[in-house]
Scaffold this motif. Structure first.
Motif, PDB file in Angstrom:
ATOM      1  N   ARG A  38       0.830  -1.207   0.000  1.00 21.29           N
ATOM      2  CA  ARG A  38       0.000   0.000   0.000  1.00 21.29           C
ATOM      3  C   ARG A  38       0.866   1.259   0.000  1.00 21.29           C
ATOM      4  N   LEU A  39       1.927   1.264   0.825  1.00 24.59           N
ATOM      5  CA  LEU A  39       2.835   2.409   0.843  1.00 24.59           C
ATOM      6  C   LEU A  39       3.502   2.608  -0.513  1.00 24.59           C
ATOM      7  N   ALA A  40       3.904   1.520  -1.152  1.00 28.45           N
ATOM      8  CA  ALA A  40       4.550   1.623  -2.467  1.00 28.45           C
ATOM      9  C   ALA A  40       3.572   2.129  -3.519  1.00 28.45           C
ATOM     10  N   GLU A  93       0.829   4.037  -2.991  1.00 31.22           N
ATOM     11  CA  GLU A  93       0.418   5.413  -2.724  1.00 31.22           C
ATOM     12  C   GLU A  93       1.566   6.413  -2.825  1.00 31.22           C
ATOM     13  N   ASN A  94       2.802   5.928  -2.754  1.00 33.15           N
ATOM     14  CA  ASN A  94       3.980   6.797  -2.811  1.00 33.15           C
ATOM     15  C   ASN A  94       4.978   6.233  -3.808  1.00 33.15           C
ATOM     16  N   PRO A  95       4.752   6.428  -5.094  1.00 35.18           N
ATOM     17  CA  PRO A  95       5.580   5.763  -6.109  1.00 35.18           C
ATOM     18  C   PRO A  95       7.040   6.195  -6.119  1.00 35.18           C
ATOM     19  N   ARG A  96       7.377   7.308  -5.528  1.00 35.23           N
ATOM     20  CA  ARG A  96       8.772   7.754  -5.535  1.00 35.23           C
ATOM     21  C   ARG A  96       9.557   7.242  -4.338  1.00 35.23           C
ATOM     22  N   TRP A  97       8.898   6.554  -3.417  1.00 36.95           N
ATOM     23  CA  TRP A  97       9.587   6.007  -2.252  1.00 36.95           C
ATOM     24  C   TRP A  97      10.295   4.722  -2.624  1.00 36.95           C
ATOM     25  N   GLY A  98      11.496   4.562  -2.111  1.00 38.63           N
ATOM     26  CA  GLY A  98      12.247   3.336  -2.309  1.00 38.63           C
ATOM     27  C   GLY A  98      12.053   2.380  -1.142  1.00 38.63           C
ATOM     28  N   CYS A  99      12.775   1.274  -1.200  1.00 32.70           N
ATOM     29  CA  CYS A  99      12.650   0.235  -0.165  1.00 32.70           C
ATOM     30  C   CYS A  99      13.061   0.752   1.204  1.00 32.70           C
ATOM     31  N   ARG A 100      14.117   1.562   1.258  1.00 33.00           N
ATOM     32  CA  ARG A 100      14.597   2.079   2.546  1.00 33.00           C
ATOM     33  C   ARG A 100      13.565   3.000   3.182  1.00 33.00           C
ATOM     34  N   ARG A 101      12.945   3.831   2.383  1.00 31.09           N
ATOM     35  CA  ARG A 101      11.937   4.753   2.928  1.00 31.09           C
ATOM     36  C   ARG A 101      10.712   3.988   3.431  1.00 31.09           C
TER      37      ARG A 101
END
Length: 97
Positions: A21-23, A25-33
Motif C-alpha cells: 500500500r505504501l509503495a 500510494e507513494n511511487p517515488r519512495w524506495g525500499c529504505r523509505r
C-alpha cells in the motif's frame, strides 16, 4: 506446530499489505523509505525484505532522485526566464543595462 506460528503468518500478511500500500500510494519512495515508515508504525522489517515483497508483486525500483531533467527545469522556469528578458536597469551614470 508452535502456538504462535499462525499469528506470525497473519502478521507477515499485514506487513506485506502495508508495504504494498505504501509503495502504491507513494511511487517515488524506495525500499529504505518504506522500511523506515513501517518501523515508525511498529513493524520491524529489513529493507531487503521490503525489496523482495515489492519485486514479487511487480513493483519496479523507485526512480533516481537526482533532480528534474533539463526539460522539466526549463519548463518550470520558463515564466521567470521570459520576464528577465524584458527587465532593464538604469545605472547611476544613467546607462541602461
Amino acid at each position: 506446530m508452535r502456538a504462535g506460528a499462525s499469528r506470525a503468518g497473519r502478521r507477515q500478511g499485514v506487513v506485506k499489505g502495508l508495504a504494498l500500500r505504501l509503495a502504491r500510494e507513494n511511487p517515488r519512495w524506495g525500499c529504505r523509505r518504506i522500511q523506515g515508515e513501517l518501523a515508525r508504525l511498529g513493524h520491524r522489517i529489513g529493507a531487503s525484505t521490503v525489496w523482495k515483497i515489492l519485486t514479487a508483486d511487480g513493483f519496479d525500483p523507485a526512480p533516481r532522485r537526482g533532480g528534474p531533467t533539463w526539460r522539466e527545469f526549463l519548463t518550470s522556469q520558463a515564466g521567470a526566464i521570459i520576464a528577465c528578458d524584458f527587465l532593464h536597469i538604469d545605472l547611476v551614470d544613467l546607462r541602461r543595462v
